[in-house]
Design an enzyme around this catalytic site. Sequence first.
Site, PDB file in Angstrom:
ATOM      1  NE  ARG A 115      -2.020   0.570   4.110  1.00 53.73           N
ATOM      2  CZ  ARG A 115      -1.357   1.289   5.003  1.00 53.73           C
ATOM      3  NH1 ARG A 115      -1.017   2.526   4.740  1.00 53.73           N
ATOM      4  NH2 ARG A 115      -1.021   0.769   6.161  1.00 53.73           N
ATOM      5  CG  HIS A 158      -5.448   2.154   7.243  1.00 53.31           C
ATOM      6  ND1 HIS A 158      -5.625   0.855   6.835  1.00 53.31           N
ATOM      7  CD2 HIS A 158      -6.569   2.488   7.917  1.00 53.31           C
ATOM      8  CE1 HIS A 158      -6.796   0.414   7.260  1.00 53.31           C
ATOM      9  NE2 HIS A 158      -7.388   1.389   7.914  1.00 53.31           N
ATOM     10  CE1 TYR A 166       2.136   2.413   8.386  1.00 54.56           C
ATOM     11  CE2 TYR A 166       1.066   3.986   9.845  1.00 54.56           C
ATOM     12  CZ  TYR A 166       1.110   3.296   8.651  1.00 54.56           C
ATOM     13  OH  TYR A 166       0.133   3.495   7.718  1.00 54.56           O
TER      14      TYR A 166
HETATM   15  C1  TPP Z   1     -12.927  -6.464  13.367  1.00 51.01           C
HETATM   16  C2  TPP Z   1     -12.170  -5.223  13.076  1.00 51.01           C
HETATM   17  N1  TPP Z   1     -11.148  -4.875  13.875  1.00 51.01           N
HETATM   18  C3  TPP Z   1     -10.459  -3.748  13.645  1.00 51.01           C
HETATM   19  C4  TPP Z   1     -10.781  -2.939  12.596  1.00 51.01           C
HETATM   20  C5  TPP Z   1     -10.027  -1.646  12.397  1.00 51.01           C
HETATM   21  N2  TPP Z   1      -9.160  -1.743  11.242  1.00 51.01           N
HETATM   22  C6  TPP Z   1      -9.572  -1.296  10.038  1.00 51.01           C
HETATM   23  S1  TPP Z   1      -8.480  -1.627   8.858  1.00 51.01           S
HETATM   24  C7  TPP Z   1      -7.414  -2.357   9.931  1.00 51.01           C
HETATM   25  C8  TPP Z   1      -6.153  -2.947   9.407  1.00 51.01           C
HETATM   26  C9  TPP Z   1      -6.410  -3.941   8.328  1.00 51.01           C
HETATM   27  O1  TPP Z   1      -5.235  -4.402   7.784  1.00 51.01           O
HETATM   28  P1  TPP Z   1      -5.193  -5.441   6.628  1.00 51.01           P
HETATM   29  O2  TPP Z   1      -6.136  -6.570   6.915  1.00 51.01           O
HETATM   30  O3  TPP Z   1      -3.787  -5.789   6.407  1.00 51.01           O
HETATM   31  O4  TPP Z   1      -5.790  -4.698   5.360  1.00 51.01           O
HETATM   32  P2  TPP Z   1      -5.293  -3.369   4.641  1.00 51.01           P
HETATM   33  O5  TPP Z   1      -5.983  -2.224   5.305  1.00 51.01           O
HETATM   34  O6  TPP Z   1      -3.814  -3.305   4.749  1.00 51.01           O
HETATM   35  O7  TPP Z   1      -5.755  -3.502   3.240  1.00 51.01           O
HETATM   36  C10 TPP Z   1      -7.917  -2.308  11.221  1.00 51.01           C
HETATM   37  C11 TPP Z   1      -7.222  -2.812  12.412  1.00 51.01           C
HETATM   38  C12 TPP Z   1     -11.866  -3.329  11.783  1.00 51.01           C
HETATM   39  N3  TPP Z   1     -12.275  -2.593  10.747  1.00 51.01           N
HETATM   40  N4  TPP Z   1     -12.532  -4.481  12.035  1.00 51.01           N
END
Ligand code: TPP
Lengths: 377, 326
Positions: free
Chosen positions: A277, A281, A291
Amino acid sequence: MTITETNKKILDFNYQLAAQDEAFPTLQVLANDGSVVDEAALERTGLTDDQLVELMKHMLFSRELDIRSTKLAKQGRFGFFAPTAGQEASQMASAFAFNDEDWLFPGYRDIPEIIMKGWPVWKAILWSRGHVQGNVMTTDDGKDVHSWFPQIIIGAQYVEAAGVALGLKKRQKDAVAYAYTGDGGTSQGDFYEAMNFAAAYQANAVFIAQNNGFAISTPRDFQTAAKHLAAKGWAAGIPSVVVDGNDAIAVYLAAKEARQWAASGNGPVLIETLTDRLEPHSTAGDDPLRYRTKDDIDAWWQKDPLLRMRHFLTQRGIWNEELETAYIAEVNAHIDDQIKRADGVEKQKISDFLKNTLEVPSQVMQEQIAIFESEGK
Amino acid sequence: MTEKTYIAAVQDALDLALTKDDNTLIFGEDVGKNGGVFRATDGLQAKFGEERVFNTPLAESAIGGLAIGLTTQNYRPVMEIQFFGFLFEVMDSIAGQMSRNRFRFGGTRQMPIVVRSPYGGGTKTPEMHADNLEGMVAQIPGIRVVMPANPADAKGLLLSAIESNDPVVFLENIHLYRSMKGEVPEGYYTTPLDKAAIVREGQDVTIISYGGGVPVALKAADELGKQDINAEVLDLRTVSPLDIESIGASVEKTGRVVVVQEAQRMAGIGATVMAEISERFILSLKAPIGRVAAPDTVYPFGQAENDWMIKADDVIAKVKEIVDYD
Ligand SMILES: Cc1ncc(C[n+]2csc(CCOP(=O)(O)OP(=O)(O)O)c2C)c(N)n1
């Protein structure tokens, strides 16, 4: 007495850790400069020149939408937006391998894949702004788009995809459910449970884990001690592959073969795409420099999946700057038009929410409907 | 005393708790280097090290289990659930496990866990980020649900929660995080759990609220004051268990009650407050109890929040109705 070779291997925990690397080599077809490293694999994709150009256009569309969405988010004209730059091959080339009858289960970052399936851009904009019209999954000419809404709860879409996959299997359809999550998402119980269920039923599912290096601020290495996210599929007894997620041709090939396997009733497949990415975020205040280093981000920009595809197609003589400029202009005109359309959609009414919450609203809800209607809300 | 935002008060409390007791651990998604998505834990990892303030992999259920397990080694876990709308992922750890363990072990083991989580609407977050789910956790025996409405309480109540040997769900209002500032005492102090506070004195009617509802109630009370209606505002602070004594004292004083909550109307804290008042103090009432709550729909997506959420005007209208009742 000496211990048998087999028993020695079983008890050699260092060997077991090292074996993970051997088990999961990375599928690659294009080198970073766009040259083909595996001609036979390219041929195996069966992609025609026209399809290659079409795939490039999908990836370019995704990048342009990302650029525009980020700008609009900065101006406060969007709601929630999770940038996609860097993930065009991982997202668009995988989605390109599926067809209209297949069911898509997207996460919040998988907006471009849903659009590829026919979800109009104006609805994607409304979804971002938190307008329920954005969740209505139909094309502008009224066709059902076989997609769920972009899931916010990490992992939830995986278990649901397993359900669709079982349904498709029971109905003996030549179709699959395909679901996306991130590297962080592979830590959720839902991720394991979905693969286990789909495998137990030998259901028609393709699971795609987009390993883009970070879950918000948490790096992949800290997410799990597993060297490869794909290894998690083996525990469920399913074929699992690691693919260069910035190599559109390799991603397409993996997804296409996974689809064929799953649609033929052999059970699910897990694909891990190695990508990055390149941006924050989300546009809601995330600062990647808290980070990760700028050098790291810059290095990934050098591996931009668009560059690789552009070089490849140009070398093949089916793409050039002129075509690209013209297409980008076309995309932007379309996005402009869609923004206007989204802007013109009527405000949401609380009375409608109340009417849509239950098929038969309760007495208290009826009273609430009357109150909101009297206020024009 | 210094003027601090609500979130700075939370951070202050966490810092003091980590300083005071080596057994206190803070963990959750992104709480480390990033300082949490709202920066409530900003700088704490740098100050106290990765052994005491650390990121977890992305799995709420495991975060809850981790907290429960760590208590056996005499740690005092302060776990963060990134948004309370993600409660469902960790529901078994909270409702099925930590809240029952003292009972299960015949009172011989403690669960000194704090579940910190941001909640509440008004900031146009995506779906599932704003839900008011306190009613769900409040129905679970064996757990406290604390919802501060101002910076001074946020600090004092959080320190009490961390000191408590029982599990506490500590809910921080997202909208108030940065929109609310207030005087916060310096240094370590605790504010008692299970105690409501009168945050505005009045004789004509009692407005009972908590968390994000309190500033709405106060705004309404100020407006009503200009119209010669003198409202008392009672901030529950701990919504489970309820401070029946303070509720009763105020009801007996004013004889009129309006309950205000950000959450949907059905079930929930407001309903429990009304039931307790009806059962215990009905003869002190001069009018039916009024209620201001959100409509019984799913929390709407961003764009419709303004119409959906309760407003001071709703409270004013309801108070007038109750005051005019004869
Ligand atoms: C159950 C849940 N826990 C926490 C979150 C908060 N949250 C949103 S995105 C994220 C990180 C997700 O990372 P990843 O799965 O690697 O996907 P990316 O955003 O990198 O595409 C978090 C912790 C959420 N949306 N749902």
